[in-house]
Design an enzyme around this catalytic site. Structure first.
Site, PDB file in Angstrom:
ATOM      1  N   VAL A 255      68.151  13.888  22.145  1.00  0.00           N
ATOM      2  CA  VAL A 255      67.186  14.733  21.452  1.00  0.00           C
ATOM      3  C   VAL A 255      65.924  13.904  21.232  1.00  0.00           C
ATOM      4  O   VAL A 255      65.986  12.797  20.708  1.00  0.00           O
ATOM      5  CB  VAL A 255      67.735  15.204  20.087  1.00  0.00           C
ATOM      6  CG1 VAL A 255      66.731  16.112  19.401  1.00  0.00           C
ATOM      7  CG2 VAL A 255      69.063  15.906  20.266  1.00  0.00           C
TER       8      VAL A 255
ATOM      9  N   LYS B 284      65.790  19.032  22.925  1.00  0.00           N
ATOM     10  CA  LYS B 284      67.118  18.599  23.341  1.00  0.00           C
ATOM     11  C   LYS B 284      67.217  18.731  24.850  1.00  0.00           C
ATOM     12  O   LYS B 284      66.950  19.792  25.405  1.00  0.00           O
ATOM     13  CB  LYS B 284      68.164  19.478  22.646  1.00  0.00           C
ATOM     14  CG  LYS B 284      69.578  19.111  22.976  1.00  0.00           C
ATOM     15  CD  LYS B 284      70.545  19.887  22.109  1.00  0.00           C
ATOM     16  CE  LYS B 284      70.727  19.232  20.768  1.00  0.00           C
ATOM     17  NZ  LYS B 284      71.793  19.822  19.981  1.00  0.00           N
TER      18      LYS B 284
ATOM     19  N   ASP C 100      80.625  25.357  15.994  1.00  0.00           N
ATOM     20  CA  ASP C 100      80.641  23.910  15.840  1.00  0.00           C
ATOM     21  C   ASP C 100      79.969  23.500  14.532  1.00  0.00           C
ATOM     22  O   ASP C 100      79.049  22.704  14.509  1.00  0.00           O
ATOM     23  CB  ASP C 100      79.976  23.236  17.048  1.00  0.00           C
ATOM     24  CG  ASP C 100      80.426  21.782  17.218  1.00  0.00           C
ATOM     25  OD1 ASP C 100      81.416  21.382  16.556  1.00  0.00           O
ATOM     26  OD2 ASP C 100      79.801  21.047  17.999  1.00  0.00           O
TER      27      ASP C 100
ATOM     28  N   GLY D 250      73.491  13.524  21.231  1.00  0.00           N
ATOM     29  CA  GLY D 250      74.673  14.343  20.974  1.00  0.00           C
ATOM     30  C   GLY D 250      75.496  14.441  22.225  1.00  0.00           C
ATOM     31  O   GLY D 250      75.246  13.744  23.211  1.00  0.00           O
ATOM     32  N   GLY D 251      76.461  15.310  22.172  1.00  0.00           N
ATOM     33  CA  GLY D 251      77.328  15.494  23.316  1.00  0.00           C
ATOM     34  C   GLY D 251      76.576  15.969  24.541  1.00  0.00           C
ATOM     35  O   GLY D 251      76.923  15.647  25.670  1.00  0.00           O
TER      36      GLY D 251
ATOM     37  N   GLY E 156      68.035  11.282  18.455  1.00  0.00           N
ATOM     38  CA  GLY E 156      69.466  11.506  18.306  1.00  0.00           C
ATOM     39  C   GLY E 156      70.101  11.671  19.663  1.00  0.00           C
ATOM     40  O   GLY E 156      69.432  12.040  20.636  1.00  0.00           O
TER      41      GLY E 156
ATOM     42  N   GLY F 244      73.350  15.432  25.347  1.00  0.00           N
ATOM     43  CA  GLY F 244      72.313  14.568  25.872  1.00  0.00           C
ATOM     44  C   GLY F 244      71.404  14.200  24.723  1.00  0.00           C
ATOM     45  O   GLY F 244      71.732  14.420  23.564  1.00  0.00           O
TER      46      GLY F 244
END
Ligand SMILES: *[C@@H]1O[C@H](CO)[C@@H](O)[C@H](O)[C@H]1NC(C)=O
Ligand SMILES: *[C@@H]1O[C@H](CO)[C@@H](O)[C@H](O)[C@H]1NC(C)=O
Ligand SMILES: *[C@@H]1O[C@H](CO)[C@@H](O)[C@H](O)[C@H]1NC(C)=O
Ligand SMILES: *[C@@H]1O[C@H](CO)[C@@H](O)[C@H](O)[C@H]1NC(C)=O
Ligand SMILES: *[C@@H]1O[C@H](CO)[C@@H](O)[C@H](O)[C@H]1NC(C)=O
Ligand SMILES: *[C@@H]1O[C@H](CO)[C@@H](O)[C@H](O)[C@H]1NC(C)=O
Length: 674
Positions: free
Chosen positions: A366, A381, A478, A361-362, A359, A364
């Protein structure tokens, strides 16, 4: 002459006393301990302090201490019956576990009933000076123990913090175990007690022939009416005719000091209450307990300060001169139990290979990884540290987040710092995110209503834990579908605490920069930048609508999920908003409940939104959802929500986030929310 006379007398007593002896119940009370007339047999690191405190372990690591009542206790009365029952007993004592000044220590202490005062070959650490790897679990041990342990390990093979109380028979694998806590009278609520706080803790252990009850409470409180552990067991098969009673303690890699301040014990009846005012006070830390005079202490302190300063300067220069080929450790990092070795993570993710990315994400990427040491699957992560200020504060935050444990959370296992990167290690959750299950289905997979409803309840339970059930209030900040992961049993696990900041219960959340994801940001949060539990509830409400409708909260500049659901509801067609992929197979009452609850939670006015505790009650049908008549108050008619989103346009949010200067992780998930 006199010598042989007394020997003869002793022999006389020895031979004849059993004939006259009635099976006397044993009972004693020690409000503090006396060095010169100790009734205890001490072994290993145990000593009695001049203050009257019994100290079970010294400052060495991996060491053991025992203190047993010198006289044996009759547990089976073989004379009165050929097959007697174990005698009942009751004991109460006050203990304190003082961690080393450097932070966490280990291990713990155990109230122990044993056929002998000696434990040859017993190991320190998890074995608490009672067993070792060969003797553990042998039925011939005949040992009963109640452990007060600060380190996990026996029941889950990790070395993580484990603040627990356990009932053990013949083995360190507990028969019954509970996190250290006590029940408030007349409630089912229990308050955590940190065993390792250094504060005195009152403990009661009672055995009445059919139950072992264990209760603890802070010293200044009365005994709680409900025991922490009530374990149904008869001890008859496990005890021998005479047993010794006392305490065993051990240190692990890091040594805590284990103190007993007072102890009362009785067979066949309730132990007398300790007189708290007579107990010695435990030393707040090791320095106070030392017998040096203040001048020498002053000198030592001064000298060590100078040494530490010099060392600090030395370390500073060494670290900053070096290029950082190997793992650069700052001294504070060594004290963080949740820190992972970079080497292991590098191996786990096959050198952070592109193909291991699961994955982005914002923060960086995963990576999926398998830890070489344990074979555990993890998600790693990788965050670029340039976006983070104050790695030390960050580590402190991660250390405390690492202690959060709930079945609906993605557990943070630890972290690691390497050059400019920070790595967070989480449990690996196989089924990916709720977002991907809702929107990027593979091979026509559709989440059923039953699964969706279960997921919704799971998220609520996780949020309730963060908001109200842990020692600190944790605001998630979040909540969104891509931060909800789905495990193998299709349960929701709320993830990504990167944005959560910790607040002490009761203190007002201070203003920080806005970090969140468009579509889930509560209006007041956007306006004043104050995240709160009710801004989390807002996001949760939006998420509910998303899960039912299968639509993203903000799909284009003109579509706003909340407004749309309100409109449909006002037209009496709220069921039109359900996900077409559900094919109308759902429970109408549940769908309506979730949609209306979603609207209530995402109400623009924070004071109207329910707490997560209330949300859980609504979802379980324990409480009736209040009816909302005045939909105008939502501002749907005039499109307040969409207007508000326009006013705080994407640009201004991003800007306010960029200009932020506080610590913690700032994320740009705003830009990548969907
Ligand atoms: C400890 O025991 C000794 C010897 O019996 C006695 O003289 C002394 O007063 C006791 N100390 C305390 C603090 O009770
Ligand atoms: C602590 O106690 C152990 C005995 O269990 C002993 O071997 C060790 O030397 C003691 N350490 C100190 C610092 O007194
Ligand atoms: C032992 O306990 C059982 C059950 O409580 C009881 O029936 C039995 O009479 C007891 N035996 C003795 C010798 O007290
Ligand atoms: C232990 O707790 C149970 C309730 O869980 C209670 O029925 C029993 O009387 C208690 N026994 C003792 C010895 O306190
Ligand atoms: C709890 O209840 C017990 C028994 O009813 C009582 O003795 C005790 O004082 C109470 N504790 C508190 C803290 O109120
Ligand atoms: C506890 O000890 C204090 C001081 O020695 C004494 O005054 C008090 O009477 C004792 N209380 C009880 C309940 O024994």
């Amino acid at each position: 002459m006199a010598g042989s006379y007394s020997l003869a007398f002793l022999l006389f007593c020895f031979v004849f006393s059993p004939v006259f002896a009635q099976p006397q119940p044993t009972s004693f009370i020690l409000n503090g301990f006396n060095r010169s007339e100790s009734k205890l047999t001490l072994e290993g690191g145990s000593i009695i302090r001049p203050s009257g405190a019994l100290k079970l372990t010294n400052k060495s690591h991996d060491t053991i201490g025992h203190a047993f009542y010198s006289e044996p206790i009759q547990m089976l009365d073989k004379k009165s019956s050929p097959s007697p029952n174990a005698s009942s007993f009751s004991t109460t004592f006050v203990f304190a576990i003082v961690p080393p000044s450097s932070g966490r220590g280990g291990h713990g202490l155990a109230f122990t009933l044993s056929p002998s005062k000696q434990f040859p070959g017993a190991a320190a650490g998890h074995y608490m000076g009672i067993f070792n790897s060969n003797t553990d679990a042998l039925p011939s041990n005949h040992i009963f123990a109640v452990e007060f342990d600060t380190v996990n390990g026996f029941n889950d093979d990790s070395d993580s913090e484990g603040n627990h109380v356990g009932v053990n028979i013949n083995s360190m694998y507990s028969k019954a175990m509970e996190p250290a806590s006590y029940y408030l009278n007349n409630t089912e609520r229990n308050e955590e007690i940190k065993l390792e706080s250094g504060d005195p803790i009152h403990a009661w252990i009672e055995y009445d022939g059919s139950f072992v009850n264990v209760t603890i409470s802070p010293l200044n409180r009365d005994k709680p009416s409900k025991p922490l552990i009530s374990y149904p067991i008869g001890l008859t098969p496990f005890v021998e005719e005479t047993m010794y009673v006392g305490f065993s303690a051990s240190t692990g890699k890091m040594p805590s000091s284990h103190f007993i301040l007072g102890w009362s014990f009785s067979t066949n009846g309730e132990a007398s209450q300790l007189n708290i005012s007579q107990l010695p006070v435990p030393p707040p830390n090791e320095k106070n307990g030392s017998s040096f005079d203040p001048l020498i202490i002053g000198l030592i302190v001064a000298l060590s300060t100078v040494t530490v300063l010099l060392l600090g300067i030395l370390i500073y220069f060494t670290l900053y001169k070096r290029n950082g080929k190997s793992e650069d450790l700052e001294d504070w990092e060594l004290e963080c139990p949740h820190r992972f070795r970079y080497k292991d993570l590098y191996a786990a993710t096959r050198g952070f290979k592109q193909s291991e990315i699961i994955g982005v994400g914002g923060f960086g990427a995963v990576y999926k990884g398998v830890l070489p040491t344990t074979g555990t699957e993890v998600a790693v992560k990788k965050i670029n540290r340039n976006s983070i200020q104050g790695p030390r504060e960050f580590a402190a935050e991660i250390e405390s987040l690492g202690r959060l444990r709930h079945k609906n959370l993605v557990n943070l296992q630890g972290w690691c710092k390497q050059k400019n990167d920070l790595l967070l290690i989480y449990d690996y959750i196989p089924n990916g995110s709720l977002h991907s299950l809702l929107f990027n289905q593979k091979q026509g997979f559709v989440l059923s209503w039953e699964q969706r409803f279960n997921i919704i309840k799971g998220i609520a339970a996780g949020l309730l834990y963060l908001h109200e059930e842990w020692e600190l209030v944790v605001i998630h900040r979040d909540v969104k579908s891509s931060n909800v992961l789905i495990d193998a049993e299709m349960n929701a696990r709320l993830g990504d605490f990167g944005l959560a900041r910790l607040y002490d219960h009761g203190t007002d959340s201070h203003t920080t920069n806005i970090v969140g994801t468009v579509g889930y940001i509560a209006p007041e949060f956007a306006r004043n930048g104050k995240a709160s539990t009710s801004s989390d509830v807002f996001a949760y409400g939006v998420l509910l609508l998303e899960v039912v409708s299968g639509k993203k909260p903000v799909d284009s500049r003109n579509f706003f999920l909340v407004d749309w659901v309100i409109e449909c509801h006002q037209m009496g067609q709220i069921l039109d908003t359900t996900d077409p992929k559900l094919n109308s197979s759902y429970v109408i009452e549940e769908v309506k409940l979730v949609l209306l609850l979603g609207l209530l939670c995402s109400h623009p006015k924070p004071e109207v939104r329910p707490s997560m505790r209330k949300v859980v009650r609504y979802l379980n049908g324990d409480d009736q959802l209040p009816s909302i008549d005045n939909w105008d108050s939502f501002g749907a008619r005039d499109g307040t929500y969409s207007k508000f989103l326009e006013i705080i346009s994407f640009d201004s949010i991003t800007k306010s986030y960029r200009s932020s200067s506080t610590g913690g992780i700032t994320s740009n998930s705003i830009c990548t929310g969907r």
